[in-house]
Design a protein around this motif. Structure first.
Motif, short mmCIF file in Angstrom:
data_model
loop_
_atom_site.label_atom_id
_atom_site.label_comp_id
_atom_site.label_asym_id
_atom_site.label_seq_id
_atom_site.Cartn_x
_atom_site.Cartn_y
_atom_site.Cartn_z
N LEU A 1 -3.91 -14.61 -24.74
CA LEU A 1 -3.15 -14.89 -23.53
C LEU A 1 -3.01 -16.74 -23.48
O LEU A 1 -3.83 -17.14 -22.80
N ALA A 2 -2.16 -17.14 -24.26
CA ALA A 2 -2.04 -18.70 -24.19
C ALA A 2 -1.23 -19.18 -22.99
O ALA A 2 -0.18 -19.94 -23.20
N ASN A 3 -1.61 -18.87 -21.99
CA ASN A 3 -0.73 -19.26 -20.67
C ASN A 3 -0.95 -20.53 -20.40
O ASN A 3 -2.05 -21.07 -20.58
N CYS A 4 -0.23 -21.32 -19.51
CA CYS A 4 -0.11 -22.50 -19.34
C CYS A 4 -1.05 -22.96 -18.28
O CYS A 4 -1.56 -24.13 -18.01
N CYS B 1 3.05 -15.37 -17.58
CA CYS B 1 3.44 -16.67 -17.87
C CYS B 1 4.66 -16.88 -19.16
O CYS B 1 4.20 -16.35 -20.32
N ARG B 2 5.56 -17.45 -18.88
CA ARG B 2 6.81 -17.45 -19.86
C ARG B 2 6.32 -18.35 -21.14
O ARG B 2 6.85 -18.16 -22.13
N GLN B 3 5.22 -19.20 -20.78
CA GLN B 3 4.66 -20.13 -22.06
C GLN B 3 4.08 -19.53 -22.92
O GLN B 3 3.66 -19.71 -24.10
N ALA B 4 3.65 -17.85 -22.67
CA ALA B 4 2.72 -17.46 -23.27
C ALA B 4 3.58 -16.30 -24.25
O ALA B 4 2.88 -15.19 -24.74
N ILE B 5 4.80 -16.14 -24.09
CA ILE B 5 5.45 -15.20 -24.70
C ILE B 5 6.38 -15.81 -25.59
O ILE B 5 7.38 -16.48 -25.30
N GLY B 6 6.41 -15.26 -26.81
CA GLY B 6 7.49 -15.63 -27.91
C GLY B 6 7.63 -17.12 -28.31
O GLY B 6 8.42 -17.59 -28.64
N ARG B 7 6.47 -17.73 -28.29
CA ARG B 7 6.25 -19.08 -28.84
C ARG B 7 5.22 -19.19 -29.98
O ARG B 7 4.36 -19.72 -29.61
N PRO B 8 5.39 -18.66 -30.98
CA PRO B 8 4.38 -18.75 -32.03
C PRO B 8 4.25 -20.12 -32.61
O PRO B 8 5.17 -20.59 -33.08
N GLY B 9 2.87 -20.52 -32.67
CA GLY B 9 2.48 -21.79 -33.24
C GLY B 9 2.38 -21.55 -34.80
O GLY B 9 2.40 -20.30 -35.22
N ARG B 10 2.18 -22.73 -35.49
CA ARG B 10 1.82 -22.68 -36.81
C ARG B 10 0.72 -23.78 -37.24
O ARG B 10 0.80 -24.54 -37.86
N PRO B 11 -0.54 -23.38 -36.62
CA PRO B 11 -1.62 -24.27 -36.86
C PRO B 11 -2.25 -24.18 -38.42
O PRO B 11 -3.25 -24.84 -38.51
#
Length: 349
Positions: free
Chosen positions: A85-88, A102-112
């Motif tokens: 849960l990468a919530n804001c 949290c809408r920041q935690a859904i459907g925003r895959p990162g590429r680290p």
């Protein structure tokens, strides 16, 4: 470093994966153990659509290796369980104690990650099937160092989802009756959540009769191999019915087997386009159908709580780990999970 990568056609264990340094508000974790969850398998079979290439895994624990600017709650050397849960932490839902919304935690895959100079996606903001991963600080929850890493790894998904569904979403109360359909990793945690909550009758249903002993160990008072026998055990129906498989016919069964004022909680993941049906009139006696994301959890609070319940002997974790595999044996772990030969297989690094 090593990691399990899926390119849309095949999955492989690569040894040339790279991960960037943690930025502000991020933590670099050396992963020690990671559970193989059916959500990982659902990416491979297309049930969960996800961009590729991607490093799989989302149920892990490890040791903090480095922290970015502004991170103060963990330091290098701390043992942590990882949440997805990468919530804001600052939006209205986070402020209300609903981080799973949290809408920041859904459907925003990162590429680290990167491989051969090309970016690689992170699955569920986590990617625990890698020797190292970078997560948001809020996803790293400090745990006591006396908890074995393979057991600690399971808290971040299966335990949060199963116990959270019982304690946070359904709010099972003392004396309630509970029906659990499917006794895999999630179902077993629903069973022990119901036991911890004080449910009086806990009925487990699984087509595999060999799962009875484990189900009873985790809290089931009754075990059936079909939903057809539930009314013999609970004549008026269940106060709470948890569907943990992800099949529409079992969703319908969960709804049909509710008592008055009962609620069906959906935890299994069917294909994204799946539709389920029910008789509208069957809900008029104050019945409800509840979705549940990640156990409606507050990971920083709940993971610490569950870790302490484990240390008190009230929460079973070691018993969930029925097999461990070095990461190179991913295909063996995958095969055992797909065949239902393990409650939870854990990859180790």
């Amino acid at each position: 470093m090593r990691g399990v990568i899926y390119d849309g056609k095949q999955v492989r264990v690569a040894d040339d994966l790279e991960v960037r340094d943690p930025g502000p508000g991020e933590v670099l974790v050396a992963v020690s153990a990671a559970g193989l969850c059916h959500s990982d398998l659902s990416v491979l079979d297309g049930t969960i659509p996800f961009p590729v290439p991607v490093v799989l895994g989302h149920e892990g624990a490890g040791v903090v290796e480095a922290v970015g600017a502004g991170v103060g709650h963990v330091v290098p050397g701390d043992h942590v369980a990882l949440s997805t849960l990468a919530n804001c932490g600052t939006c209205a839902d986070c402020d209300r104690g609903r981080p799973t919304m949290c809408r920041q935690a859904i459907g925003r895959p990162g590429r680290p990650f990167s491989r051969d100079g090309r970016p690689v996606y992170q699955f569920a903001a986590n990617s625990a099937f890698a020797e190292r991963t970078v997560v948001k600080a809020v996803q790293a929850v400090r745990i006591p160092k006396d908890i074995p890493m393979p057991s600690a790894a399971l808290i971040g998904c299966g335990v949060l989802t199963g116990l959270g569904a019982v304690l946070n979403r359904a709010r099972v109360d003392r004396g309630d009756s509970v029906l659990v359909i499917g006794t895999g990793g999630i179902g077993l945690n629903v069973l022990q959540g119901a036991r911890i909550a004080g449910a009086l009758r806990i009925v487990a249903v699984d087509a595999n009769p060999e799962k009875e002993a484990m189900a009873r160990r985790f809290g089931a008072t009754d075990f059936l191999t079909s939903t057809e026998g539930v009314r013999d055990v609970l004549p008026t129906g269940a106060d709470h019915a948890f569907e943990c498989v992800g099949r529409v016919e079992l969703i319908r069964a969960a709804i049909d087997l509710l008592d008055r004022h009962g609620q069906a909680i959906l935890l299994g993941v069917p294909p994204a386009t799946a539709e389920a049906s029910f008789k509208v009139s069957s809900l008029f006696l104050d019945k409800a159908i509840l979705g549940c994301r990640y156990g409606s959890s507050r990971p920083q609070h709940d993971i610490a709580l569950y870790a302490e319940l484990y240390r008190q002997g009230r929460l079973l974790l070691d018993e969930l780990v029925t097999a461990t595999y070095p990461v190179e044996d991913f295909e063996k772990a995958r095969s055992d999970a797909e065949a239902g030969r393990v409650a939870r297989g854990v990859l180790t690094f």
